[in-house]
Motif scaffolding. Structure first.
Motif, PDB file in Angstrom:
ATOM      1  N   GLU A   1       3.590   0.601   2.766  1.00 50.25           N
ATOM      2  CA  GLU A   1       3.313  -0.460   3.743  1.00 50.25           C
ATOM      3  C   GLU A   1       3.438  -1.801   3.039  1.00 50.25           C
ATOM      4  O   GLU A   1       2.935  -1.971   1.916  1.00 50.25           O
ATOM      5  CB  GLU A   1       1.917  -0.282   4.330  1.00 50.25           C
ATOM      6  CG  GLU A   1       1.898   0.818   5.371  1.00 50.25           C
ATOM      7  CD  GLU A   1       0.602   0.870   6.179  1.00 50.25           C
ATOM      8  OE1 GLU A   1       0.594   1.557   7.208  1.00 50.25           O
ATOM      9  OE2 GLU A   1      -0.398   0.238   5.779  1.00 50.25           O
ATOM     10  N   ARG A   2       4.104  -2.725   3.720  1.00 51.68           N
ATOM     11  CA  ARG A   2       4.328  -4.059   3.140  1.00 51.68           C
ATOM     12  C   ARG A   2       3.683  -5.103   4.024  1.00 51.68           C
ATOM     13  O   ARG A   2       3.675  -4.958   5.243  1.00 51.68           O
ATOM     14  CB  ARG A   2       5.832  -4.343   3.039  1.00 51.68           C
ATOM     15  CG  ARG A   2       6.585  -3.324   2.229  1.00 51.68           C
ATOM     16  CD  ARG A   2       8.073  -3.581   2.302  1.00 51.68           C
ATOM     17  NE  ARG A   2       8.616  -3.364   3.654  1.00 51.68           N
ATOM     18  CZ  ARG A   2       9.803  -3.792   4.072  1.00 51.68           C
ATOM     19  NH1 ARG A   2      10.574  -4.492   3.251  1.00 51.68           N
ATOM     20  NH2 ARG A   2      10.233  -3.551   5.289  1.00 51.68           N
TER      21      ARG A   2
ATOM     22  N   TYR B   1       1.058   5.218   0.376  1.00 47.94           N
ATOM     23  CA  TYR B   1       0.435   6.499   0.712  1.00 47.94           C
ATOM     24  C   TYR B   1       0.905   7.518  -0.305  1.00 47.94           C
ATOM     25  O   TYR B   1       2.110   7.686  -0.522  1.00 47.94           O
ATOM     26  CB  TYR B   1       0.795   6.918   2.144  1.00 47.94           C
ATOM     27  CG  TYR B   1       0.131   6.058   3.176  1.00 47.94           C
ATOM     28  CD1 TYR B   1      -1.210   6.245   3.496  1.00 47.94           C
ATOM     29  CD2 TYR B   1       0.831   5.037   3.814  1.00 47.94           C
ATOM     30  CE1 TYR B   1      -1.838   5.439   4.442  1.00 47.94           C
ATOM     31  CE2 TYR B   1       0.213   4.236   4.764  1.00 47.94           C
ATOM     32  CZ  TYR B   1      -1.119   4.444   5.064  1.00 47.94           C
ATOM     33  OH  TYR B   1      -1.741   3.644   6.002  1.00 47.94           O
TER      34      TYR B   1
ATOM     35  N   VAL C   1       0.811  -2.794  -6.120  1.00 46.46           N
ATOM     36  CA  VAL C   1       0.712  -1.732  -5.119  1.00 46.46           C
ATOM     37  C   VAL C   1      -0.637  -1.025  -5.216  1.00 46.46           C
ATOM     38  O   VAL C   1      -1.008  -0.545  -6.282  1.00 46.46           O
ATOM     39  CB  VAL C   1       1.861  -0.713  -5.306  1.00 46.46           C
ATOM     40  CG1 VAL C   1       1.707   0.453  -4.345  1.00 46.46           C
ATOM     41  CG2 VAL C   1       3.214  -1.387  -5.102  1.00 46.46           C
ATOM     42  N   GLU C   2      -1.325  -0.972  -4.078  1.00 45.56           N
ATOM     43  CA  GLU C   2      -2.570  -0.196  -4.008  1.00 45.56           C
ATOM     44  C   GLU C   2      -2.206   1.213  -3.546  1.00 45.56           C
ATOM     45  O   GLU C   2      -1.435   1.384  -2.599  1.00 45.56           O
ATOM     46  CB  GLU C   2      -3.498  -0.858  -2.970  1.00 45.56           C
ATOM     47  CG  GLU C   2      -4.767  -0.113  -2.688  1.00 45.56           C
ATOM     48  CD  GLU C   2      -5.361  -0.458  -1.312  1.00 45.56           C
ATOM     49  OE1 GLU C   2      -6.287   0.240  -0.894  1.00 45.56           O
ATOM     50  OE2 GLU C   2      -4.865  -1.414  -0.667  1.00 45.56           O
ATOM     51  N   GLN C   3      -2.747   2.210  -4.240  1.00 45.93           N
ATOM     52  CA  GLN C   3      -2.426   3.583  -3.852  1.00 45.93           C
ATOM     53  C   GLN C   3      -3.529   4.164  -2.978  1.00 45.93           C
ATOM     54  O   GLN C   3      -4.706   4.068  -3.308  1.00 45.93           O
ATOM     55  CB  GLN C   3      -2.224   4.431  -5.090  1.00 45.93           C
ATOM     56  CG  GLN C   3      -0.985   3.946  -5.827  1.00 45.93           C
ATOM     57  CD  GLN C   3      -0.507   4.910  -6.874  1.00 45.93           C
ATOM     58  OE1 GLN C   3      -0.624   6.115  -6.706  1.00 45.93           O
ATOM     59  NE2 GLN C   3       0.018   4.367  -7.950  1.00 45.93           N
ATOM     60  N   VAL C   4      -3.114   4.754  -1.866  1.00 44.30           N
ATOM     61  CA  VAL C   4      -4.054   5.367  -0.932  1.00 44.30           C
ATOM     62  C   VAL C   4      -3.790   6.871  -0.946  1.00 44.30           C
ATOM     63  O   VAL C   4      -2.743   7.331  -0.485  1.00 44.30           O
ATOM     64  CB  VAL C   4      -3.838   4.821   0.494  1.00 44.30           C
ATOM     65  CG1 VAL C   4      -4.815   5.459   1.460  1.00 44.30           C
ATOM     66  CG2 VAL C   4      -3.943   3.309   0.501  1.00 44.30           C
TER      67      VAL C   4
ATOM     68  N   LYS D   1       0.857  -1.190   0.000  1.00 41.25           N
ATOM     69  CA  LYS D   1       0.000   0.000   0.000  1.00 41.25           C
ATOM     70  C   LYS D   1       0.893   1.240   0.000  1.00 41.25           C
ATOM     71  O   LYS D   1       1.778   1.367   0.857  1.00 41.25           O
ATOM     72  CB  LYS D   1      -0.842  -0.049   1.282  1.00 41.25           C
ATOM     73  CG  LYS D   1      -2.008   0.866   1.288  1.00 41.25           C
ATOM     74  CD  LYS D   1      -3.081   0.369   2.259  1.00 41.25           C
ATOM     75  CE  LYS D   1      -2.900   0.896   3.652  1.00 41.25           C
ATOM     76  NZ  LYS D   1      -3.988   0.544   4.561  1.00 41.25           N
TER      77      LYS D   1
END
Ligand SMILES: N[C@@H](CCC(=O)N[C@@H](CS)C(=O)NCC(=O)O)C(=O)O
Length: 203
Positions: free
Chosen positions: A57-58, A4, A28-31, A2
């Motif tokens: 974040e992993r 940030y 990777v998810e983008q927040v 994730k």
């Protein structure tokens, strides 16, 4: 994983470009968050005590920051051509990366001064000093670094291209191209990358 993220952060943009260039984008998810030194986002402050983006974040280890560490980490995850070369070229690429990130630091700090501080608390000589760091660095890129930039794209070139893009985004009046034709020509090529186009900050 994730990330940030913010669409206007040049440090995040480096990471996003590297993700696309290395084919890791879908891992990777983008927040998206909004944070400033005086209005820190709670989630990012919990993940990174410095309160800064990007932060990754992993699932299998602690969160990592800053953008240089994240880029280096991501570069270790793919089998393709590396953005962080090994051997003597490593230090050249790392120094160029530090120069480009230093330009960004000066540009972001000067922007915070004008946007976050009340007018009566602003100190123009200090802003001017930050701009001088940027113009000296631009001159060094035009004269000392242009040959290196003409080689294979490494982490230093990536950071340089993003830093120049940030000057276009926030410091158009600086007109950095006017006296730096070689750097301008190099950036034209960089700006044609799909990863650059896909990560343009909102107008
Ligand atoms: N050295 C850091 C700089 C990151 C940075 O300054 N990010 C800005 C956004 S462009 C930020 O999060 N600012 C909030 C703050 O300074 O508290 C990196 O390379 O990641």
């Amino acid at each position: 994983m994730k990330l940030y993220s913010s669409p206007t952060s040049p440090y995040v943009r480096k990471v996003r470009m590297l993700l696309i260039e290395t084919g890791l984008d879908d891992r990777v998810e983008q927040v998206a968050i909004a944070t400033t030194p005086i209005a820190p986002d709670a989630a990012i402050a919990a993940a990174n005590p410095l309160g800064k983006i990007p932060c990754l974040e992993r699932p299998d280890g602690p969160a990592i920051f800053d953008s240089r560490v994240i880029c280096r980490y991501l570069d270790s995850l793919h089998p393709g051509r590396k953005f962080y070369p090994r051997g003597p070229a490593e230090w050249t690429a790392a120094t160029l990366e530090a120069l480009a990130d230093g330009m960004l630091d000066a540009a972001v700090i000067a922007l915070y001064e004008s946007r976050l501080r009340p007018a009566e608390a602003q100190f123009q000589p200090w802003v001017d000093a930050q701009i001088l760091k940027i113009t000296r660095s631009l001159d060094a890129l035009e004269t000392l670094w242009i040959a290196h930039l003409g080689g294979p794209l490494d982490a230093g070139g990536l950071a340089t291209g993003v830093a120049l893009g940030y000057l276009d985004f926030r410091y158009g009046a600086l007109d950095w191209r006017a006296t730096r034709p070689k750097l301008a020509a190099w950036h034209d090529g960089f700006a044609a990358l799909d990863s650059y186009r896909a990560t343009m900050p909102p107008a």
